[in-house]
Design an enzyme around this catalytic site. Sequence first.
Site, PDB file in Angstrom:
ATOM      1  N   GLY A  60      34.198  33.960  39.424  1.00 30.26           N
ATOM      2  CA  GLY A  60      34.476  32.616  39.889  1.00 30.26           C
ATOM      3  C   GLY A  60      35.858  32.458  40.498  1.00 30.26           C
TER       4      GLY A  60
ATOM      5  N   LYS B 144      43.904  42.043  41.694  1.00 31.60           N
ATOM      6  CA  LYS B 144      43.086  40.839  41.511  1.00 31.60           C
ATOM      7  C   LYS B 144      43.481  39.845  42.588  1.00 31.60           C
ATOM      8  CE  LYS B 144      41.401  39.242  37.750  1.00 31.60           C
ATOM      9  NZ  LYS B 144      41.113  38.679  36.399  1.00 31.60           N
TER      10      LYS B 144
ATOM     11  N   ASP C 252      42.467  31.937  26.309  1.00 25.38           N
ATOM     12  CA  ASP C 252      41.096  32.220  26.740  1.00 25.38           C
ATOM     13  C   ASP C 252      40.654  33.593  26.227  1.00 25.38           C
ATOM     14  OD1 ASP C 252      38.661  31.647  27.972  1.00 25.38           O
ATOM     15  OD2 ASP C 252      39.241  32.647  29.828  1.00 25.38           O
TER      16      ASP C 252
END
Length: 768
Positions: free
Chosen positions: A21, A40, A141
């Site tokens: 996402g 990334k 997270d």
Amino acid sequence: MAETRLIQGRYQLLDIIGRGGMGEVWRARDASLGRLVAVKCLKPIGPQHDASYLRVLRERFRREAQVAASLQHRGVTVVHDFGEYDGILYLVMELLEGRNLSQLLDDSQPHPLPVADTVEIAAQVSAALAYTHRQGVVHRDLKPANIMRLTDGTVKICDFGIARLGDDIGLTSRLTGTGVAMGTPHYMSPEQISGGVVDHRSDLYSLGCVLYELATGAPPFDHEDAWAVLVGHRDTPPEPLRSHRPELPPSFADVVLDLLAKDPGERPDDAAALASRITRGREPGAHTLQAADRNAAPDGTGIGIGAPAASGDGGQSPGVGAPLAGGQPRLPGWARHMTTGSKATGSGALPLEAVDRSAGLTGSWTGPLASPPQAAPSVEAKRPTPSPGLLDRLAIRHHAGLSFARLGRWEEAGEVHRAVAAEREQALGPDHPDTLASRYEIAFTLGRLGRPADALREYAQVAGGRERVLGPDHPDTLAARQETAYVLGQLGRHLEAHQVYVTVLAIRERVIGTDHPDTLRCRHNLAFNLSRLGRLDESYRMAYEVAAARGRVLGALHPDTLVTRYEVAYALGQLGRWDEALRTYREVATAREQALGADHPDTLASRYEVGISLGRLGRSQEALALYRELAADRTRVHGGADPETLRARHGLGVNLGRLGRWEEALAEARDVCAVRERVLGHDHPDTLVSRREVAVCLGWLDRWPDALTAYHQVATARARVLGDDHPDTLASRNDEAQCLERLGRNEEAVAVYRQAAALHRAQTPRDD
């Protein structure tokens, strides 16, 4: 990015090893140092955002990347470099060879991981968290997809400092319609769910969820519906691990349950103590436990960061609907991409200047912050970049406003959101997503305070701002437009509301599909509005279809499914099918009691509607008994002055009247009206309903002059609050005219009738 395959003339992109996402993860070659790395690349932050928003986003990315680069520990992924290239934020990290824990769980199905492996992973992750927490950094997270086990057995935590950017770029999925972004449901701490203060103990709770899944094969609250998962985290004690897997060492099982304490103060003090406790608790024969797990699949090997996976932030999450033991998916597909939206931040004050900016970095910042524009800046561009500390303080105050709202303290919630909105507008600009989020909450509180006209103006401005910044199809834009339709309905402007709902529904169906919960919520609201337009058959059919779809997607006991079944019952009542309505309301009440408990507000609301149906069927004695019990329960649970307690008492008074007990009915109506006026205000819709009921009782007692005074007060107040042409105002004018007729004042009655008829014709659409 794929076309150039070269970033800053240095990092040659070779092949994609993960996509999710937030963007892509590439295996790349660092031409300067001749080594392989993982790059990334976050999604483009293109021109749809205003200048101040982009500056804040870049500054936040720079700050988070520097924090991540400053972390130097065996158990944390090394960050080498970061910057921006062609509008894409990128992070350069060490390339890891191994598998993330989510992949290892999938590899080992239908069995959990070996006990010795689970304990070893727990010890290494605890040690890494102990280090990061000492640096003042909280991950926020932690989940299996963000923890890697390398081929040499080393365990590393990934994604410190960058996953929070998903929220800023607008990638966060929403679970509810409240505007609160929800996180990865299976690993969220109770304080994350409630919007409370999040610190290092939240990481420890998430670690407990991860270890529970490694040890048993499933998370502690393993449901297909995200709502049920969140309720489990908040309210339900987890089942003991050894009830699933008796061979687990008791000491380890106890550690995991301690991590899963609802109250942060009841969890282990810190990760260092946790690591020591796990190490001490290892049993001498731990390695022999692997024999009990010999059917478990061996660890796989492959590319580390971003090893091929179907979803997640940068390809580190398992595929949508990845099965657990027994073949059941962890969540429906629509919930699998949820991220918390605010990841690594300081658990204490970690001043930016305290970060070693060169640690782990091979170069300086290479994005636009290093190259100011040559042209004269616009007024917007002159806005100074707000400090991260200010933004954090405003975020905390925003959550405080949400907490007031959850407690029903709407005036206080509105005051907080107005103050935060003013500061955010000054710091970030009027169209910044954070400013618009605050204004959205202002509108919501205005609606709850019975000020729909003010709420409408606020929602309309939020919708316009979000459309400019985010685009017409963005979920936040559609949420604001949908709320605009809702308050239009509150104002009696149902045709306008219908047009907005139809437009929003078409976009939702096109963008996210017919069975997405947000699409179904829009169809539910449209069905509700159709009934207010008098299109009762259409309303019933649509509500029935939505209830069936929600039952299929969310489950028969999901609150949204039951809300729509409640609407089905309402439509049946409007069609005069009161026997069916009564049966449906009773079914909803029973289901809500099973799912939510006997004292839950939704359960009690269903009982109220059962009473309405009984009254409509002429079974007033049964309705009276029901309302007496309901008023007593409401008083016990919420207090005598709660609006819903007063609503139950109002129903009690109405049925006293239906039984011809008018003096008792008048006393009840007057008492309820007085409390409503004190608690809700003189012009609140519920207060006006009670005042009208006083007038009805006075009329039945043949006290028409007093009744006329009450009817006139209601009509005047409704005209002032809702407008002269609102259906409720027109109904009150008709009440007033009928009372005038009773008093023989026919000419005045005719004048009132004519005025109401003219206003009604003016608002009725013509068929041209």
